[in-house]
Design a protein around this motif. Structure first.
Motif, PDB file in Angstrom:
ATOM      1  N   GLU A   9       0.833  -1.207   0.000  1.00 24.65           N
ATOM      2  CA  GLU A   9       0.000   0.000   0.000  1.00 24.65           C
ATOM      3  C   GLU A   9       0.867   1.257   0.000  1.00 24.65           C
ATOM      4  OE1 GLU A   9      -3.329   0.644  -0.141  1.00 24.65           O
ATOM      5  OE2 GLU A   9      -3.734  -1.468  -0.477  1.00 24.65           O
ATOM      6  N   ALA A  13       0.826   4.005  -3.161  1.00 24.65           N
ATOM      7  CA  ALA A  13       0.123   5.274  -2.965  1.00 24.65           C
ATOM      8  C   ALA A  13       0.654   6.381  -3.875  1.00 24.65           C
ATOM      9  CB  ALA A  13       0.225   5.715  -1.503  1.00 24.65           C
ATOM     10  N   PHE A  18      -1.199   9.290   2.068  1.00 26.55           N
ATOM     11  CA  PHE A  18      -1.640   7.998   2.584  1.00 26.55           C
ATOM     12  C   PHE A  18      -1.642   8.097   4.106  1.00 26.55           C
ATOM     13  CE2 PHE A  18      -0.308   3.334   3.281  1.00 26.55           C
ATOM     14  CZ  PHE A  18      -1.616   2.891   3.304  1.00 26.55           C
ATOM     15  N   ARG A  49      -5.665   8.447   0.587  1.00 27.65           N
ATOM     16  CA  ARG A  49      -5.764   7.005   0.806  1.00 27.65           C
ATOM     17  C   ARG A  49      -5.622   6.768   2.296  1.00 27.65           C
ATOM     18  NH1 ARG A  49      -2.761   3.480  -3.627  1.00 27.65           N
ATOM     19  NH2 ARG A  49      -3.173   2.021  -1.972  1.00 27.65           N
TER      20      ARG A  49
END
Length: 103
Positions: A9, A13, A18, A49
């Motif tokens: 992740e 991003a 994030f 995010r």
């Protein structure tokens, strides 16, 4: 997120902010933050995010980022930590802290 999921992740991003919450199941302030984070995630979809790391399942990730207080919120941009917040925040407080990231 698990440690492997976190890294995927984080690198996925790109330049989009994030926000990651580090929390634990027995943490009252963490539970208080849940609805705030859910609202912000829905309202800021496409601009921010968000992810959650439960310390019970990913203690190595918390250790890697030296998380000592719960909840801890870390904003990453381009995979680099840009801001760290600790403790429960109201929605207004959190949005104020995130303004610098275009949120």
């Amino acid at each position: 997120m698990t440690a492997a999921g976190f890294d995927a992740e984080l690198t996925g991003a790109g330049t989009q902010p994030f926000l990651v919450e580090f929390w634990a199941s027995g943490c009252g302030p963490c539970k208080a933050m849940a609805p705030v984070l859910e609202e912000i995630a829905a309202e800021q979809a496409g601009r921010l995010r968000m992810g959650m790391v439960q310390l019970d399942h990913a203690p190595e990730t918390a250790g890697r980022f030296e998380v000592m207080t719960l909840p801890t919120l870390i904003v990453f941009v381009g995979g680099v930590e840009k801001k760290r917040l600790t403790g429960a925040l109201t929605k207004a407080q959190l949005l104020t802290e995130l303004e610098e990231f275009g949120v």
